[in-house]
Enzyme design. Structure first.
Site, short mmCIF file in Angstrom:
data_model
loop_
_atom_site.label_atom_id
_atom_site.label_comp_id
_atom_site.label_asym_id
_atom_site.label_seq_id
_atom_site.Cartn_x
_atom_site.Cartn_y
_atom_site.Cartn_z
N CYS A 86 0.83 -1.20 0.00
CA CYS A 86 0.00 0.00 0.00
C CYS A 86 0.87 1.26 0.00
CB CYS A 86 -0.99 -0.03 1.16
SG CYS A 86 -2.30 1.18 0.95
N HIS A 168 -3.92 -4.93 0.73
CA HIS A 168 -3.28 -5.35 1.98
C HIS A 168 -3.26 -6.88 2.05
CE1 HIS A 168 -2.72 -1.55 4.21
NE2 HIS A 168 -3.59 -1.13 3.31
N GLU A 170 -1.96 -8.79 4.15
CA GLU A 170 -2.08 -9.35 5.51
C GLU A 170 -3.54 -9.64 5.85
OE1 GLU A 170 -1.33 -6.29 4.71
OE2 GLU A 170 -1.97 -4.81 6.19
#
Lengths: 214, 260
Positions: A86, A168, A170
Protein backbone atom coordinates in the site's frame (compact mmCIF):
# COMPACT_ATOMS: atom_id res chain seq x y z
CA UNK A 1 16.07 -11.66 9.26
CA UNK A 2 13.29 -9.61 7.70
CA UNK A 3 13.14 -5.84 8.23
CA UNK A 4 9.58 -4.56 8.68
CA UNK A 5 9.58 -0.83 8.03
CA UNK A 6 6.72 1.16 9.57
CA UNK A 7 5.40 3.99 7.39
CA UNK A 8 2.86 5.49 9.79
CA UNK A 9 3.24 9.24 10.33
CA UNK A 10 4.59 8.71 13.79
CA UNK A 11 5.86 5.65 15.56
CA UNK A 12 2.57 5.11 17.32
CA UNK A 13 1.62 1.78 18.88
CA UNK A 14 -1.97 2.43 17.87
CA UNK A 15 -1.13 2.56 14.16
CA UNK A 16 1.67 0.01 14.37
CA UNK A 17 -0.70 -2.53 15.85
CA UNK A 18 -3.00 -2.10 12.85
CA UNK A 19 -0.54 -1.94 9.98
CA UNK A 20 2.66 -3.69 11.09
CA UNK A 21 1.59 -6.31 13.63
CA UNK A 22 -0.63 -8.25 11.19
CA UNK A 23 2.31 -8.48 8.77
CA UNK A 24 4.64 -9.49 11.59
CA UNK A 25 2.13 -12.14 12.57
CA UNK A 26 2.30 -13.74 9.11
CA UNK A 27 6.09 -13.57 9.04
CA UNK A 28 6.41 -14.94 12.57
CA UNK A 29 3.98 -17.76 11.89
CA UNK A 30 6.31 -19.00 9.16
CA UNK A 31 9.05 -19.21 11.74
CA UNK A 32 10.95 -16.36 10.13
CA UNK A 33 12.87 -13.91 12.28
CA UNK A 34 11.99 -10.24 11.85
CA UNK A 35 12.71 -6.86 13.30
CA UNK A 36 10.77 -3.61 13.17
CA UNK A 37 11.89 -0.05 12.56
CA UNK A 38 9.97 3.16 11.89
CA UNK A 39 10.98 4.88 8.64
CA UNK A 40 12.13 8.00 10.46
CA UNK A 41 14.93 5.99 12.08
CA UNK A 42 16.17 4.13 9.01
CA UNK A 43 19.54 5.53 7.84
CA UNK A 44 21.32 5.09 4.51
CA UNK A 45 22.18 1.45 3.96
CA UNK A 46 19.22 0.43 6.07
CA UNK A 47 18.51 -2.73 4.07
CA UNK A 48 22.02 -4.15 4.37
CA UNK A 49 22.29 -7.28 6.43
CA UNK A 50 18.66 -8.31 6.09
CA UNK A 51 17.22 -11.11 3.96
CA UNK A 52 14.35 -8.92 2.78
CA UNK A 53 12.55 -5.66 3.51
CA UNK A 54 8.79 -5.22 3.83
CA UNK A 55 7.43 -1.67 3.77
CA UNK A 56 4.12 -1.77 5.64
CA UNK A 57 1.04 0.35 4.98
CA UNK A 58 -0.59 3.04 7.04
CA UNK A 59 -3.92 4.74 7.75
CA UNK A 60 -6.09 6.12 4.95
CA UNK A 61 -5.68 9.70 6.19
CA UNK A 62 -1.94 9.39 6.59
CA UNK A 63 0.22 11.06 3.94
CA UNK A 64 3.23 11.80 6.15
CA UNK A 65 5.42 9.30 4.25
CA UNK A 66 4.83 11.27 1.05
CA UNK A 67 5.90 14.53 2.66
CA UNK A 68 9.08 12.82 3.82
CA UNK A 69 9.91 10.82 0.74
CA UNK A 70 13.53 11.99 1.06
CA UNK A 71 13.90 9.71 4.07
CA UNK A 72 13.67 6.73 1.72
CA UNK A 73 16.84 7.58 -0.21
CA UNK A 74 18.28 4.28 1.06
CA UNK A 75 15.59 2.27 -0.70
CA UNK A 76 16.91 2.19 -4.30
CA UNK A 77 20.18 0.76 -3.02
CA UNK A 78 18.68 -2.12 -1.07
CA UNK A 79 20.43 -5.31 -2.23
CA UNK A 80 17.69 -7.71 -1.08
CA UNK A 81 14.06 -8.43 -2.06
CA UNK A 82 11.60 -5.67 -1.16
CA UNK A 83 7.83 -5.87 -0.81
CA UNK A 84 5.99 -2.56 -0.54
CA UNK A 85 2.45 -2.81 0.82
CA UNK A 86 0.00 0.00 0.00
CA UNK A 87 1.88 3.12 1.19
CA UNK A 88 4.99 0.95 0.80
CA UNK A 89 4.19 0.36 -2.86
CA UNK A 90 3.71 4.08 -3.37
CA UNK A 91 7.08 4.84 -1.78
CA UNK A 92 8.84 2.07 -3.72
CA UNK A 93 7.34 3.37 -6.94
CA UNK A 94 8.24 7.00 -6.21
CA UNK A 95 11.89 6.35 -5.34
CA UNK A 96 12.31 4.44 -8.60
CA UNK A 97 10.85 7.22 -10.73
CA UNK A 98 7.14 6.40 -10.72
CA UNK A 99 4.35 8.79 -9.84
CA UNK A 100 1.08 8.68 -7.91
CA UNK A 101 -2.45 9.43 -8.94
CA UNK A 102 -5.55 9.78 -6.75
CA UNK A 103 -7.47 6.50 -6.54
CA UNK A 104 -9.44 5.73 -3.40
CA UNK A 105 -10.59 2.19 -2.66
CA UNK A 106 -11.91 0.85 0.64
CA UNK A 107 -12.91 -2.77 1.28
CA UNK A 108 -12.84 -5.87 -0.89
CA UNK A 109 -12.11 -5.41 -4.61
CA UNK A 110 -11.57 -7.84 -7.43
CA UNK A 111 -7.92 -7.82 -8.53
CA UNK A 112 -7.18 -9.06 -12.05
CA UNK A 113 -3.80 -10.73 -12.48
CA UNK A 114 -2.25 -9.75 -15.81
CA UNK A 115 0.65 -12.18 -15.92
CA UNK A 116 2.13 -15.07 -14.02
CA UNK A 117 4.48 -13.86 -11.33
CA UNK A 118 6.14 -15.21 -8.18
CA UNK A 119 4.00 -13.54 -5.50
CA UNK A 120 0.36 -13.17 -6.55
CA UNK A 121 -2.30 -15.86 -6.79
CA UNK A 122 -2.53 -17.31 -10.31
CA UNK A 123 -4.64 -15.58 -13.00
CA UNK A 124 -7.35 -14.69 -13.65
CA UNK A 125 -8.26 -12.85 -10.43
CA UNK A 126 -8.64 -12.81 -6.68
CA UNK A 127 -10.41 -10.68 -4.08
CA UNK A 128 -8.33 -8.32 -1.96
CA UNK A 129 -8.73 -5.81 0.89
CA UNK A 130 -8.07 -2.22 -0.14
CA UNK A 131 -7.43 0.88 1.94
CA UNK A 132 -5.77 3.64 -0.07
CA UNK A 133 -6.23 7.14 -1.50
CA UNK A 134 -3.54 6.91 -4.17
CA UNK A 135 -2.36 4.43 -6.73
CA UNK A 136 0.87 4.32 -8.71
CA UNK A 137 1.86 5.03 -12.23
CA UNK A 138 4.72 2.50 -12.24
CA UNK A 139 8.33 3.57 -12.79
CA UNK A 140 9.56 3.35 -16.39
CA UNK A 141 10.29 -0.26 -17.34
CA UNK A 142 8.47 -1.78 -14.35
CA UNK A 143 5.87 -4.47 -14.96
CA UNK A 144 2.23 -4.06 -14.00
CA UNK A 145 1.28 -7.43 -12.52
CA UNK A 146 -2.32 -6.80 -11.56
CA UNK A 147 -5.07 -4.18 -11.72
CA UNK A 148 -8.46 -3.50 -10.15
CA UNK A 149 -11.25 -1.70 -11.99
CA UNK A 150 -9.84 1.57 -10.68
CA UNK A 151 -6.07 1.32 -10.67
CA UNK A 152 -2.79 -0.57 -10.74
CA UNK A 153 -2.66 -3.11 -7.91
CA UNK A 154 0.74 -4.77 -8.17
CA UNK A 155 4.05 -3.95 -9.84
CA UNK A 156 7.53 -5.41 -10.06
CA UNK A 157 10.98 -4.34 -11.18
CA UNK A 158 11.85 -5.82 -14.58
CA UNK A 159 14.80 -7.78 -13.17
CA UNK A 160 15.22 -7.36 -9.42
CA UNK A 161 12.95 -8.91 -6.76
CA UNK A 162 11.25 -5.61 -5.93
CA UNK A 163 7.46 -5.84 -5.62
CA UNK A 164 4.69 -3.46 -4.75
CA UNK A 165 1.11 -4.40 -3.91
CA UNK A 166 -1.53 -1.77 -3.31
CA UNK A 167 -3.96 -4.11 -1.56
CA UNK A 168 -3.28 -5.35 1.98
CA UNK A 169 -2.08 -8.96 1.72
CA UNK A 170 -2.08 -9.35 5.51
CA UNK A 171 -5.89 -9.33 5.26
CA UNK A 172 -7.19 -12.48 3.54
CA UNK A 173 -4.19 -12.83 1.19
CA UNK A 174 -1.43 -13.92 3.51
CA UNK A 175 -0.08 -16.26 0.83
CA UNK A 176 1.28 -13.21 -1.00
CA UNK A 177 3.59 -12.50 1.93
CA UNK A 178 4.47 -16.17 2.17
CA UNK A 179 5.43 -16.33 -1.51
CA UNK A 180 7.47 -13.17 -1.20
CA UNK A 181 9.34 -14.58 1.79
CA UNK A 182 10.13 -17.75 -0.13
CA UNK A 183 12.08 -15.53 -2.56
CA UNK A 184 14.08 -14.09 0.28
CA UNK A 185 15.31 -17.38 1.72
CA UNK A 186 15.44 -15.96 5.22
CA UNK A 187 16.98 -17.60 8.24
CA UNK A 188 14.42 -19.61 10.15
CA UNK A 189 14.64 -18.52 13.70
CA UNK A 190 11.28 -18.18 15.29
CA UNK A 191 10.02 -14.94 16.66
CA UNK A 192 10.77 -11.31 16.11
CA UNK A 193 11.21 -8.08 17.89
CA UNK A 194 10.06 -4.53 17.94
CA UNK A 195 13.23 -2.58 17.57
CA UNK A 196 15.92 -4.41 19.50
CA UNK A 197 18.22 -4.41 16.48
CA UNK A 198 17.24 -1.19 14.84
CA UNK A 199 19.53 1.75 14.22
CA UNK A 200 19.55 4.58 16.78
CA UNK A 201 16.75 7.08 16.76
CA UNK A 202 16.92 9.89 14.21
CA UNK A 203 16.88 13.52 15.20
CA UNK A 204 13.61 14.77 13.72
CA UNK A 205 10.04 13.87 14.53
CA UNK A 206 7.89 12.85 11.59
CA UNK A 207 5.47 15.42 10.25
CA UNK A 208 1.96 15.07 11.60
CA UNK A 209 -0.16 15.31 8.47
CA UNK A 210 -3.64 16.51 8.98
CA UNK A 211 -3.06 16.92 12.67
CA UNK A 212 -5.20 19.74 13.84
CA UNK A 213 -4.49 22.27 16.51
CA UNK A 214 -6.84 21.42 19.32
CA UNK B 1 8.47 6.92 39.06
CA UNK B 2 4.93 5.74 39.79
CA UNK B 3 2.63 5.91 36.82
CA UNK B 4 5.42 6.20 34.26
CA UNK B 5 5.13 4.00 31.23
CA UNK B 6 7.98 1.53 31.01
CA UNK B 7 10.42 2.51 28.26
CA UNK B 8 9.45 -0.36 26.03
CA UNK B 9 5.81 -0.58 27.06
CA UNK B 10 4.39 0.59 23.78
CA UNK B 11 6.50 -1.76 21.71
CA UNK B 12 5.58 -4.56 24.08
CA UNK B 13 1.93 -3.69 23.83
CA UNK B 14 2.04 -4.18 20.09
CA UNK B 15 3.44 -7.69 20.29
CA UNK B 16 1.04 -8.75 22.95
CA UNK B 17 -1.55 -6.04 23.36
CA UNK B 18 -1.58 -6.20 27.10
CA UNK B 19 -1.33 -2.69 28.46
CA UNK B 20 -1.45 -3.55 32.13
CA UNK B 21 -0.62 0.04 32.99
CA UNK B 22 -2.10 2.05 35.76
CA UNK B 23 -4.84 4.54 35.01
CA UNK B 24 -2.35 7.29 35.97
CA UNK B 25 0.03 6.00 33.33
CA UNK B 26 -2.73 6.11 30.77
CA UNK B 27 -3.37 9.76 31.46
CA UNK B 28 0.30 10.66 31.64
CA UNK B 29 0.98 9.16 28.24
CA UNK B 30 0.77 12.58 26.60
CA UNK B 31 3.67 14.93 26.20
CA UNK B 32 3.08 15.40 22.48
CA UNK B 33 0.24 16.36 20.22
CA UNK B 34 -2.56 13.90 20.43
CA UNK B 35 -5.57 13.29 18.25
CA UNK B 36 -8.88 13.64 20.05
CA UNK B 37 -10.75 10.44 19.33
CA UNK B 38 -14.21 8.99 19.77
CA UNK B 39 -14.41 5.27 20.45
CA UNK B 40 -17.22 3.34 18.75
CA UNK B 41 -18.56 1.41 21.70
CA UNK B 42 -20.87 -1.58 21.75
CA UNK B 43 -20.27 -2.35 25.40
CA UNK B 44 -18.36 -5.50 24.50
CA UNK B 45 -14.77 -6.45 25.18
CA UNK B 46 -13.31 -5.40 21.83
CA UNK B 47 -14.49 -1.81 21.82
CA UNK B 48 -13.49 -1.20 25.43
CA UNK B 49 -10.11 -2.88 25.04
CA UNK B 50 -9.54 -0.73 21.95
CA UNK B 51 -10.56 2.25 24.08
CA UNK B 52 -7.84 1.40 26.58
CA UNK B 53 -5.27 1.07 23.78
CA UNK B 54 -6.34 4.47 22.46
CA UNK B 55 -6.04 6.09 25.90
CA UNK B 56 -2.35 5.31 25.90
CA UNK B 57 -1.70 7.19 22.68
CA UNK B 58 -4.43 9.73 22.11
CA UNK B 59 -7.07 11.70 24.00
CA UNK B 60 -10.32 9.74 24.23
CA UNK B 61 -12.93 12.51 24.13
CA UNK B 62 -16.08 10.39 23.97
CA UNK B 63 -17.66 7.04 23.39
CA UNK B 64 -20.02 6.80 20.41
CA UNK B 65 -22.88 4.32 20.39
CA UNK B 66 -25.55 3.78 17.78
CA UNK B 67 -28.72 2.34 19.27
CA UNK B 68 -30.52 0.25 16.61
CA UNK B 69 -34.17 -0.70 16.95
CA UNK B 70 -33.52 -3.83 14.91
CA UNK B 71 -31.98 -6.64 17.00
CA UNK B 72 -30.69 -8.27 13.78
CA UNK B 73 -28.61 -5.21 12.86
CA UNK B 74 -25.71 -6.09 10.54
CA UNK B 75 -23.53 -3.25 11.70
CA UNK B 76 -24.20 -2.77 15.37
CA UNK B 77 -23.91 -5.05 18.32
CA UNK B 78 -27.28 -4.99 20.07
CA UNK B 79 -27.64 -6.96 23.34
CA UNK B 80 -27.62 -4.72 26.37
CA UNK B 81 -26.58 -1.53 24.65
CA UNK B 82 -28.24 0.38 27.47
CA UNK B 83 -25.41 -0.75 29.73
CA UNK B 84 -23.06 1.43 27.64
CA UNK B 85 -24.52 4.44 29.46
CA UNK B 86 -23.28 2.94 32.73
CA UNK B 87 -19.92 2.08 31.18
CA UNK B 88 -19.47 5.68 30.02
CA UNK B 89 -20.26 6.90 33.53
CA UNK B 90 -17.94 4.31 35.05
CA UNK B 91 -15.12 5.46 32.77
CA UNK B 92 -15.93 9.17 33.20
CA UNK B 93 -16.11 9.57 29.41
CA UNK B 94 -19.02 11.40 27.71
CA UNK B 95 -21.30 9.26 25.56
CA UNK B 96 -22.66 10.29 22.17
CA UNK B 97 -25.76 8.12 21.76
CA UNK B 98 -27.47 8.04 18.39
CA UNK B 99 -30.65 6.22 17.37
CA UNK B 100 -30.91 4.02 14.28
CA UNK B 101 -33.71 2.03 12.71
CA UNK B 102 -31.07 -0.66 12.14
CA UNK B 103 -32.00 -1.19 8.51
CA UNK B 104 -29.18 -2.58 6.42
CA UNK B 105 -29.11 0.19 3.83
CA UNK B 106 -29.32 2.98 6.42
CA UNK B 107 -26.83 1.85 9.02
CA UNK B 108 -23.76 3.47 7.51
CA UNK B 109 -25.60 6.78 7.23
CA UNK B 110 -26.69 6.44 10.87
CA UNK B 111 -23.11 5.79 11.89
CA UNK B 112 -21.95 8.82 9.91
CA UNK B 113 -24.51 11.00 11.69
CA UNK B 114 -23.39 9.69 15.08
CA UNK B 115 -19.73 10.36 14.30
CA UNK B 116 -20.55 13.80 12.89
CA UNK B 117 -22.36 14.57 16.14
CA UNK B 118 -19.25 13.52 18.08
CA UNK B 119 -17.19 15.88 15.91
CA UNK B 120 -19.65 18.69 16.63
CA UNK B 121 -19.87 18.09 20.37
CA UNK B 122 -16.33 17.04 21.19
CA UNK B 123 -14.17 18.14 18.26
CA UNK B 124 -12.82 14.67 17.62
CA UNK B 125 -10.26 14.21 14.86
CA UNK B 126 -10.42 10.44 14.76
CA UNK B 127 -12.45 7.33 15.47
CA UNK B 128 -11.33 4.15 17.21
CA UNK B 129 -12.97 0.78 16.65
CA UNK B 130 -12.54 -2.65 18.19
CA UNK B 131 -12.75 -4.34 14.78
CA UNK B 132 -10.99 -7.69 14.81
CA UNK B 133 -11.46 -9.08 11.32
CA UNK B 134 -14.80 -7.87 10.01
CA UNK B 135 -14.12 -6.30 6.63
CA UNK B 136 -17.85 -5.50 6.38
CA UNK B 137 -17.87 -3.30 9.47
CA UNK B 138 -14.37 -1.96 9.09
CA UNK B 139 -14.84 -0.82 5.49
CA UNK B 140 -17.93 1.12 6.42
CA UNK B 141 -16.28 2.86 9.34
CA UNK B 142 -13.26 3.67 7.15
CA UNK B 143 -15.56 5.18 4.53
CA UNK B 144 -17.36 7.28 7.15
CA UNK B 145 -14.01 8.55 8.44
CA UNK B 146 -12.82 9.36 4.92
CA UNK B 147 -15.98 11.33 4.22
CA UNK B 148 -15.60 13.29 7.47
CA UNK B 149 -11.81 13.66 7.08
CA UNK B 150 -11.10 11.76 10.30
CA UNK B 151 -8.41 9.35 11.37
CA UNK B 152 -9.56 5.77 11.79
CA UNK B 153 -7.73 3.58 14.31
CA UNK B 154 -8.29 -0.17 14.64
CA UNK B 155 -5.76 -1.35 17.23
CA UNK B 156 -7.05 -4.92 17.31
CA UNK B 157 -7.14 -5.39 13.54
CA UNK B 158 -6.01 -8.92 12.67
CA UNK B 159 -4.45 -9.33 16.08
CA UNK B 160 -3.61 -12.85 17.19
CA UNK B 161 -6.82 -13.98 18.95
CA UNK B 162 -5.04 -16.06 21.55
CA UNK B 163 -2.64 -13.28 22.51
CA UNK B 164 -5.50 -10.81 22.60
CA UNK B 165 -7.66 -12.97 24.85
CA UNK B 166 -4.73 -13.57 27.20
CA UNK B 167 -4.07 -9.84 27.29
CA UNK B 168 -7.71 -9.04 27.95
CA UNK B 169 -7.94 -11.45 30.87
CA UNK B 170 -4.56 -10.43 32.30
CA UNK B 171 -5.20 -6.72 32.27
CA UNK B 172 -8.07 -6.47 34.70
CA UNK B 173 -11.16 -6.54 32.52
CA UNK B 174 -14.28 -8.14 33.98
CA UNK B 175 -16.24 -9.50 31.03
CA UNK B 176 -19.30 -11.74 30.80
CA UNK B 177 -20.89 -13.49 27.84
CA UNK B 178 -24.08 -11.64 26.93
CA UNK B 179 -25.18 -13.57 23.85
CA UNK B 180 -24.36 -16.77 21.98
CA UNK B 181 -25.31 -17.60 18.42
CA UNK B 182 -23.87 -20.95 17.40
CA UNK B 183 -23.09 -24.46 18.43
CA UNK B 184 -21.45 -25.62 20.66
CA UNK B 185 -22.28 -22.67 22.90
CA UNK B 186 -25.17 -23.59 25.16
CA UNK B 187 -27.21 -21.67 27.68
CA UNK B 188 -24.62 -22.18 30.43
CA UNK B 189 -22.52 -19.57 28.62
CA UNK B 190 -25.06 -16.80 29.14
CA UNK B 191 -23.70 -14.67 31.95
CA UNK B 192 -20.53 -16.73 32.24
CA UNK B 193 -17.47 -14.71 33.23
CA UNK B 194 -14.63 -14.81 30.71
CA UNK B 195 -11.79 -16.15 32.80
CA UNK B 196 -8.91 -18.47 32.02
CA UNK B 197 -11.12 -21.55 32.46
CA UNK B 198 -13.56 -20.10 29.93
CA UNK B 199 -10.64 -19.32 27.63
CA UNK B 200 -9.57 -22.96 27.81
CA UNK B 201 -13.08 -23.99 26.74
CA UNK B 202 -13.01 -21.46 23.92
CA UNK B 203 -9.69 -22.89 22.75
CA UNK B 204 -11.18 -26.40 22.76
CA UNK B 205 -14.18 -25.17 20.78
CA UNK B 206 -11.92 -23.38 18.30
CA UNK B 207 -9.99 -26.58 17.75
CA UNK B 208 -12.95 -28.94 17.61
CA UNK B 209 -15.67 -26.81 16.01
CA UNK B 210 -13.59 -24.16 14.21
CA UNK B 211 -15.32 -21.39 16.12
CA UNK B 212 -13.31 -18.21 16.46
CA UNK B 213 -11.58 -17.74 19.77
CA UNK B 214 -12.40 -14.06 20.23
CA UNK B 215 -15.92 -14.39 18.82
CA UNK B 216 -15.10 -12.42 15.68
CA UNK B 217 -17.46 -14.67 13.75
CA UNK B 218 -20.33 -13.55 15.99
CA UNK B 219 -20.38 -16.87 17.88
CA UNK B 220 -20.67 -14.99 21.15
CA UNK B 221 -21.04 -11.40 22.36
CA UNK B 222 -19.73 -9.93 25.55
CA UNK B 223 -20.48 -7.23 28.09
CA UNK B 224 -17.79 -5.43 30.06
CA UNK B 225 -18.57 -4.94 33.76
CA UNK B 226 -15.21 -3.51 34.77
CA UNK B 227 -12.09 -2.25 33.05
CA UNK B 228 -8.74 -0.89 34.26
CA UNK B 229 -9.86 2.66 33.44
CA UNK B 230 -13.29 2.39 35.11
CA UNK B 231 -13.78 4.33 38.34
CA UNK B 232 -16.75 2.14 39.23
CA UNK B 233 -17.76 -1.37 38.37
CA UNK B 234 -21.15 -2.39 37.00
CA UNK B 235 -23.28 -4.66 39.15
CA UNK B 236 -26.10 -6.61 37.55
CA UNK B 237 -29.15 -6.81 39.79
CA UNK B 238 -31.49 -8.67 37.50
CA UNK B 239 -31.00 -10.43 34.19
CA UNK B 240 -33.03 -12.82 32.12
CA UNK B 241 -31.68 -15.51 29.81
CA UNK B 242 -33.69 -15.77 26.60
CA UNK B 243 -32.99 -18.93 24.59
CA UNK B 244 -34.20 -19.99 21.15
CA UNK B 245 -32.72 -22.32 18.50
CA UNK B 246 -29.11 -22.29 19.65
CA UNK B 247 -29.24 -18.54 20.06
CA UNK B 248 -29.40 -16.94 23.43
CA UNK B 249 -29.27 -13.48 24.94
CA UNK B 250 -28.77 -12.43 28.51
CA UNK B 251 -31.02 -9.40 28.89
CA UNK B 252 -29.78 -7.19 31.69
CA UNK B 253 -32.88 -5.71 33.28
CA UNK B 254 -31.39 -3.90 36.23
CA UNK B 255 -27.80 -2.75 36.71
CA UNK B 256 -26.00 -0.03 38.63
CA UNK B 257 -22.56 1.30 39.43
CA UNK B 258 -20.75 0.40 42.60
CA UNK B 259 -17.25 1.02 43.94
CA UNK B 260 -14.64 -0.62 41.72
Amino acid sequence: MILLAGLCYRDSALLRSEFVRPVARVVGRLGVEWTYCHYSRLPDGAGDGYDAVILCGTALKDTGYLREIGRFSWLPEVPVPVLGICAGMQVLSLVHGGTLRPACEIGMEEVRVLCKNPILPPPPSFSAYELHRYSCVPPPGWKTLAVSKNCVQAVSHPELPLFGVLFHPEVRNESVIERFLSLANPGKEKGGGWGQDVPPSGDGQPVLPGDRDE
Amino acid sequence: MPGDIPADAKAWMVISPCPTLSVQAVFQAGGRRQVKVGVLCSGGKDSLFACMCAMQEEEVACLITVFPDNPESYMFHTPNLHVVRLQAKAAGIPLVAWPSRGKEGEETADLARAVAEAVRRHGIGGVVTGALQSVYQSSRVQAVCRDLDLWCFNPLWYTDPDEYMEALLSSGFDVIVSAVASEPFDRTWLGRRLDFAALQDLRRYAERYSTSLAGEGGEYETLVLNAPFFRHRIAIGEAEAVWQNFRGILRVKRAWLEAA
